[in-house]
Design a protein around this motif. Structure first.
Motif, short mmCIF file in Angstrom:
data_model
loop_
_atom_site.label_atom_id
_atom_site.label_comp_id
_atom_site.label_asym_id
_atom_site.label_seq_id
_atom_site.Cartn_x
_atom_site.Cartn_y
_atom_site.Cartn_z
N TYR A 185 20.87 12.58 50.33
CA TYR A 185 20.07 11.50 50.88
C TYR A 185 20.93 10.36 51.41
N PHE A 186 22.23 10.46 51.20
CA PHE A 186 23.18 9.47 51.72
C PHE A 186 24.13 10.15 52.70
N ARG A 187 24.62 9.41 53.66
CA ARG A 187 25.46 10.00 54.69
C ARG A 187 26.87 10.33 54.19
N GLU A 188 27.27 9.69 53.10
CA GLU A 188 28.60 9.94 52.55
C GLU A 188 28.54 9.86 51.03
N ASN A 189 29.63 10.24 50.40
CA ASN A 189 29.69 10.23 48.94
C ASN A 189 29.41 8.85 48.36
#
Length: 466
Positions: free
Chosen positions: A381-385
């Motif tokens: 749900y997030f573009r990156e870690n």
């Protein structure tokens, strides 16, 4: 039962197919992916070359075919919200191939709505969703394998690319072919089947190398589950696959014995093949752990046996056995409906709602850490870690003993509570009794569903420093 005309069957199959797509889409749009689904999505998303992708998948102990397919779907624009469309596509393809098999027409109408086809491999986006269409392709190529061996052996190679369980099943089919070749040589038959031997040897080499690819690196810490039911594991596996989950050892052993006795009478031919195909898989289940999701392969083997080794007779005893088989199919349809209904009604992993809380604190600059693998479910749900304690800052979980996780798989809850440093702690492994002092606890409910009931709690727990 009177068989409809070819035209009537086409209409019936068209309606069946549309209903299958509709129910798969309805449940899928309500399904909330869990960590295993998220892990494959993240590995595909965060690795941009084939080499990097294959190296990352080595820690998963599985061939990379599914991850490559997921990567291609991402390139084509598939979003995580519609990840379920990928398994739905494979299952729809499997249904179309099922229609072309020699199974009785009424089996073709009801089998698509059984638990593993309608729910587990159509809604949950994992590599096992590829097994159904490949097994149906194998079924279509099975009868003509002597005249046209290419399609048959390609089907076995594709099956081996689905998982380590697929390798075992493919290897079992190859084993029986070797037995046939040895019999021919011992009977001094002609050498007319040289082409078959060449295909057999080539497939063996390819599947052997696929097997080498799934051997994890030396520092991999992935857990082999082991049999949870001891000596009675095989009986539990058989009963759970073809009936449903039964807790009582006495009952599931009795049911399994009845099913085995029934199979011995029902399959008048092909018994030696069935034994060669099934025994290695059952043995592997006992070694790797009798996880209900992995029983997919045994279920599709059962369908394969029904298609190719069923008795063909008009006597009363045969009709009774056919009726029993049909009732078992209907039972699995009910299981599929029950699991789909519970998934559509309730939260599966608790990750989506947990993400809203995590995003709120992330915007405020909070440090976010994860305690375990199951916490990975929030990452897509997030573009990156978002996890500070992830090795090399990758978003997916690396099953390496060298990583810097203070996770619940290797440490006691007390050790984890002492080591975890973060403003927000994401805990997915919820059955562990752990308490983080000075943190407020938020629980987002999730539940895995298997047939008529729960297969495990997937609550997502968020700890926020006060």
């Amino acid at each position: 039962m009177k068989e409809p005309s070819k035209k009537e069957q086409r209409i019936i199959f068209a309606i069946t197919f549309l209903l299958f797509i509709a129910q798969g889409f309805f449940v899928g749009i309500h399904h909330e992916p869990w960590a295993d689904e998220a892990q494959a999505w993240l590995i595909a998303r965060d690795n941009h070359t084939l080499t990097d992708l294959i190296n990352a998948v080595r820690y998963e102990g599985t061939p990379a075919l599914w991850h490559i397919v997921v990567k291609l779907s991402q390139i084509c624009g598939l979003t995580y919200q519609f990840f379920f469309l990928l398994p739905l596509f494979f299952s729809a393809l499997g249904v179309l191939l099922l229609f072309r098999t020699k199974a009785p027409w009424y089996w073709k109408v009801f089998l698509p709505f059984t638990y593993y086809i309608a729910y587990q491999n159509t809604v949950v986006a994992r590599s096992y969703s590829m097994v159904f269409p490949i097994m149906m392709l194998l079924s279509l190529n099975y009868e003509r394998r002597k005249k046209k061996p290419l399609g048959y052996y390609l089907s076995l190679i594709l099956l081996a690319l689905t998982s380590s369980y697929g390798i075992i099943v493919s290897g079992s089919f190859l084993l029986y072919e070797y037995i046939g070749v040895i019999r021919e040589w011992m009977n001094k038959k002609s050498e007319a089947d040289k082409k078959k031997v060449y295909f057999l040897l080539a497939s063996t080499v390819i599947i052997f190398f696929i097997g080498l690819m799934v051997i994890p690196p030396a520092d991999c810490k992935a857990i082999i589950g082991g049999d949870q039911h001891g000596f009675f594991g095989i009986f539990w596996i058989i009963t759970t696959t073809f009936i449903f989950w039964i807790q009582s050892p006495i009952i599931y052993c009795a049911v399994a014995l009845v099913l085995m006795a029934f199979a011995a009478f029902y399959f008048k031919r092909g018994r030696s093949q069935i034994i060669v195909y099934v025994v290695p898989l059952l043995s592997y289940y006992l070694f790797m752990g009798d996880n209900v999701w992995h029983l997919t392969y045994l279920y599709y083997l059962g369908i394969f046996f029904l298609i190719h080794f069923r008795r063909e007779s008009e006597d009363y005893g045969f009709r009774v056995m056919e009726g029993i088989v049909f009732l078992l199919i209907i039972l699995q349809c009910v299981c599929g409906f029950a699991a789909g209904f519970m998934d559509a009604k309730n939260s599966y992993s608790g990750s989506e709602k947990a993400t809203e809380l995590i995003a709120k604190y992330r915007e405020q600059g909070a440090t976010i850490v994860a305690t375990d693998y199951l916490a990975t479910a929030v990452q897509p749900y997030f573009r990156e870690n978002i996890f500070e304690n992830h090795q090399e800052k990758q978003s997916y979980y690396v099953w390496s003993a060298q990583n810097n996780y203070s996770d619940l798989y290797n440490c006691s809850p007390k050790e984890v509570a002492k080591k975890m440093q973060g403003d927000v702690i994401v805990q997915g492994k919820n059955e562990i009794n752990i308490r983080f002092e000075g943190y407020k606890k938020y629980v987002f409910q999730g539940e895995q569903y298997y047939k008529f009931g729960s297969a495990g709690c997937l609550d997502m727990i968020i700890w926020v420093k006060q």
